[in-house]
Structures are given as structure tokens and as C-alpha cells.
Motif scaffolding. Structure first.
Motif, PDB file in Angstrom:
ATOM      1  N   UNK A  64      16.401  -0.034 -14.125  1.00  0.00           N
ATOM      2  CA  UNK A  64      15.260  -0.771 -14.668  1.00  0.00           C
ATOM      3  C   UNK A  64      14.294  -1.072 -13.526  1.00  0.00           C
ATOM      4  N   UNK A  65      13.108  -0.477 -13.518  1.00  0.00           N
ATOM      5  CA  UNK A  65      12.152  -0.757 -12.445  1.00  0.00           C
ATOM      6  C   UNK A  65      11.441  -2.080 -12.685  1.00  0.00           C
ATOM      7  N   UNK A  66      10.870  -2.636 -11.637  1.00  0.00           N
ATOM      8  CA  UNK A  66       9.993  -3.784 -11.815  1.00  0.00           C
ATOM      9  C   UNK A  66       8.682  -3.302 -12.427  1.00  0.00           C
ATOM     10  N   UNK A  67       8.021  -4.136 -13.223  1.00  0.00           N
ATOM     11  CA  UNK A  67       6.722  -3.746 -13.779  1.00  0.00           C
ATOM     12  C   UNK A  67       5.639  -3.812 -12.705  1.00  0.00           C
ATOM     13  N   UNK A  68       4.422  -3.400 -13.036  1.00  0.00           N
ATOM     14  CA  UNK A  68       3.326  -3.525 -12.086  1.00  0.00           C
ATOM     15  C   UNK A  68       2.996  -5.002 -11.890  1.00  0.00           C
ATOM     16  N   UNK A  69       2.361  -5.314 -10.773  1.00  0.00           N
ATOM     17  CA  UNK A  69       2.212  -6.708 -10.356  1.00  0.00           C
ATOM     18  C   UNK A  69       1.407  -7.567 -11.322  1.00  0.00           C
ATOM     19  N   UNK A  70       0.541  -6.963 -12.128  1.00  0.00           N
ATOM     20  CA  UNK A  70      -0.277  -7.736 -13.070  1.00  0.00           C
ATOM     21  C   UNK A  70       0.284  -7.739 -14.488  1.00  0.00           C
ATOM     22  N   UNK A  71       1.491  -7.221 -14.656  1.00  0.00           N
ATOM     23  CA  UNK A  71       2.083  -7.146 -15.991  1.00  0.00           C
ATOM     24  C   UNK A  71       2.511  -8.528 -16.472  1.00  0.00           C
ATOM     25  N   UNK A  72       2.575  -8.685 -17.777  1.00  0.00           N
ATOM     26  CA  UNK A  72       3.184  -9.861 -18.382  1.00  0.00           C
ATOM     27  C   UNK A  72       4.698  -9.653 -18.309  1.00  0.00           C
ATOM     28  N   UNK A  73       5.374 -10.403 -17.459  1.00  0.00           N
ATOM     29  CA  UNK A  73       6.792 -10.165 -17.213  1.00  0.00           C
ATOM     30  C   UNK A  73       7.634 -10.378 -18.466  1.00  0.00           C
ATOM     31  N   UNK A  74       7.263 -11.376 -19.269  1.00  0.00           N
ATOM     32  CA  UNK A  74       8.002 -11.632 -20.498  1.00  0.00           C
ATOM     33  C   UNK A  74       7.898 -10.482 -21.476  1.00  0.00           C
ATOM     34  N   UNK A  75       6.702  -9.938 -21.639  1.00  0.00           N
ATOM     35  CA  UNK A  75       6.513  -8.805 -22.554  1.00  0.00           C
ATOM     36  C   UNK A  75       7.251  -7.568 -22.063  1.00  0.00           C
ATOM     37  N   UNK A  76       7.168  -7.334 -20.757  1.00  0.00           N
ATOM     38  CA  UNK A  76       7.846  -6.167 -20.187  1.00  0.00           C
ATOM     39  C   UNK A  76       9.350  -6.294 -20.378  1.00  0.00           C
TER      40      UNK A  76
ATOM     41  N   UNK B 179       0.838  -1.202   0.000  1.00  0.00           N
ATOM     42  CA  UNK B 179       0.000   0.000   0.000  1.00  0.00           C
ATOM     43  C   UNK B 179       0.871   1.249   0.000  1.00  0.00           C
ATOM     44  N   UNK B 180       2.001   1.162   0.701  1.00  0.00           N
ATOM     45  CA  UNK B 180       2.951   2.269   0.718  1.00  0.00           C
ATOM     46  C   UNK B 180       3.592   2.429  -0.658  1.00  0.00           C
ATOM     47  N   UNK B 181       3.726   1.321  -1.370  1.00  0.00           N
ATOM     48  CA  UNK B 181       4.287   1.367  -2.716  1.00  0.00           C
ATOM     49  C   UNK B 181       5.767   1.062  -2.771  1.00  0.00           C
ATOM     50  N   UNK B 182       6.506   1.518  -1.749  1.00  0.00           N
ATOM     51  CA  UNK B 182       7.938   1.254  -1.693  1.00  0.00           C
ATOM     52  C   UNK B 182       8.747   2.036  -2.709  1.00  0.00           C
ATOM     53  N   UNK B 183       9.994   1.626  -2.861  1.00  0.00           N
ATOM     54  CA  UNK B 183      10.931   2.301  -3.746  1.00  0.00           C
ATOM     55  C   UNK B 183      11.679   1.276  -4.584  1.00  0.00           C
ATOM     56  N   UNK B 184      11.996   1.646  -5.822  1.00  0.00           N
ATOM     57  CA  UNK B 184      12.949   0.895  -6.630  1.00  0.00           C
ATOM     58  C   UNK B 184      14.290   1.592  -6.460  1.00  0.00           C
ATOM     59  N   UNK B 185      15.333   0.840  -6.177  1.00  0.00           N
ATOM     60  CA  UNK B 185      16.606   1.492  -5.866  1.00  0.00           C
ATOM     61  C   UNK B 185      17.786   0.592  -6.222  1.00  0.00           C
ATOM     62  N   UNK B 186      18.953   1.218  -6.362  1.00  0.00           N
ATOM     63  CA  UNK B 186      20.198   0.499  -6.598  1.00  0.00           C
ATOM     64  C   UNK B 186      21.328   1.386  -6.092  1.00  0.00           C
TER      65      UNK B 186
END
Length: 254
Positions: free
Chosen positions: A58-70, A33-40
Motif C-alpha cells: 500500500x503506497x502513501x497517497x500524494x501529499x495533497x490527498x485527502x488521507x481519509x478518502x484515500x 524532489x527525488x521522490x524517494x521509494x515506497x518499500x517494505x
């Protein structure tokens, strides 16, 4: 907008280097719910940019994304990828450290797709620490079941922790120009079995596999240490990124 830099009076496009990152929901325990952060860590992008590349996280896609397509979209837009280190595994006790997948399951699933797509396109790949371990597992290798001692230094990352023996005649020897270098060390997991299509080409004095290289690829290396943190103090660390960015530039010209 096109990005350029000048080299010996010429105008050459900077190669685009993707750098994977962690998600704080999986590492720091933030709620979704907080959403968090993408970081390196900043050392990765600093090393890439100092060597003439244009770095992007490179961020992670949204949770319902097709990971292969992304993943396919990502690899179609970059000239090389750094698979970066762990982010943070401090929320797990050493004696209860779960598998690489269970530590960061969403990141693992996405980076697996990213590795496979990058491999298929012959992208230059640099896997560092966790990124090295990802290469091992994705292609059928194995990490040791337990953890190891003596490889997590209590010094800054620019300081060396142990020596590294390099296989004579390997691509990695050609890359760094020597049979032995000094490296840092921040890991408690280690590789037990090298995957098919790869070869072990670097070892610590106690026998831990520290470097692997793809046999039939031009530039695909996995390394357990962190050359980005020793970039400014060790020419062997610097040349890893110099050559990596050079290979990315060659890829972008194809």
C-alpha cells in the motif's frame, strides 16, 4: 483479472492482503524532489503469499490527498491489512529517538486513517513491530518515553532471541496453540500502556508487552516481534499467517 489457486480440487479466489510500507524520504533522507521509494521487507509479502494470500504494498497517497478518502478506497479493495515494521530509524541516534509520529509523520498520519477505516469495516489486522505500536497509539495507548536495551538482536531474523509467555485462554493462545513460543526481537521502543478495547496477552521474561489482541474483534493482533522472518523455521510463526490469510478469505466471502 481474477486470481485463483486450487485447493483440494476446488477453485478459490485468493484473498487480497494489503501491506503498508515506508517512504524513503522519511527514512533514508531522500529529498522530495527525488521522490524517494515506497518499500517494505520482502518477508512480509513472501509469508502472505506462501499462506495463500495475494499481497500488495500500500503506497502513501500524494501529499495533497485527502488521507481519509484515500484510506477508505484502500480498505474497500482489500480483505485484510498487515501494518508492517519501521522501515528504518537509523538516521536517529538512540538517545535522541523522536516520537513514532515524528519519525515518519506522513506515514503515521496515513496509517492512522487506514487503521481506523479498517477497524470500522472489521478487516482482519496484523500489526507487526511499528505496526503494533501504531495500533497502540491510534487507540489511545502509550509507548514508553525512553528506549530499552536487550531487545535488538545481533542475529539473523530467523533466529530466536527470547521466549514469549502467552496468556492462558487468550485468542493468541488459540491461534498459536501453546503458552510459550520463541521469538526474534529488533526493537528499542516498547509499549507502556495498552489501549482501551485491547488486552495484553504476551510478554517477554523481562516484562515487555509483546502481543496485544482486540477484545471485541475476530482477528486484530499486534505483536512486537517479526513472525514473517521465522515463517520457514517456526510452525508457530507460520500459523499466524496461515490463520490471518484464512480470516481474510472469510472476510472476502461475506
Amino acid at each position: 483479472m481474477e486470481m485463483y489457486f486450487h485447493n483440494f480440487g476446488g477453485c478459490i479466489m485468493k484473498p487480497t492482503i494489503g501491506i503498508t510500507g515506508a517512504w524513503s524520504v522519511e527514512t533514508w533522507g531522500h529529498s522530495e524532489e527525488h521522490g524517494g521509494y515506497f518499500y517494505v521487507g520482502s518477508y512480509y509479502s513472501t509469508a502472505v503469499s506462501k499462506s495463500g494470500g495475494l499481497p500488495f504494498i500500500i503506497p502513501l497517497p500524494h501529499k495533497n490527498a485527502d488521507l481519509g478518502e484515500f484510506a477508505e478506497e484502500v480498505v474497500s479493495k482489500v480483505d485484510a491489512i498487515v501494518f508492517s515494521g519501521g522501515g528504518d530509524a537509523k538516521r536517529f541516534k538512540k538517545e535522541e529517538l523522536p516520537s513514532l509520529y515524528d519519525q515518519q509523520p506522513f506515514r503515521y498520519s496515513f496509517e492512522k486513517e487506514l487503521i481506523l477505516k479498517a477497524w470500522k469495516r472489521d478487516l482482519p489486522i496484523l500489526g507487526i513491530c511499528r505496526g503494533y505500536q501504531m495500533l497502540v497509539e491510534v487507540f489511545g495507548g502509550k509507548l514508553m518515553d525512553g528506549t530499552i536495551d536487550g531487545h535488538k538482536q545481533n542475529l539473523p531474523g530467523y533466529e530466536p532471541w527470547h521466549s514469549l509467555r502467552i496468556k492462558e485462554g487468550s485468542k493468541f493462545e488459540t491461534l498459536v496453540g501453546t503458552r510459550e513460543i520463541e521469538v526474534n526481537s529488533f526493537h528499542i521502543q516498547a509499549v507502556e500502556k495498552v489501549p482501551k478495547g485491547f488486552e495484553a496477552v504476551g510478554w517477554s521474561d523481562d516484562g515487555i508487552i509483546e502481543v496485544i489482541e482486540a477484545i471485541d474483534k475476530d482477528f486484530v493482533f499486534g505483536m512486537q516481534f517479526h513472525p514473517e522472518e521465522r515463517y520457514d523455521v517456526d510452525p508457530h510463526a507460520k500459523v499466524i499467517f496461515d490463520r490471518f490469510v484464512e480470516k481474510a478469505r472469510e472476510y472476502g466471502r461475506r
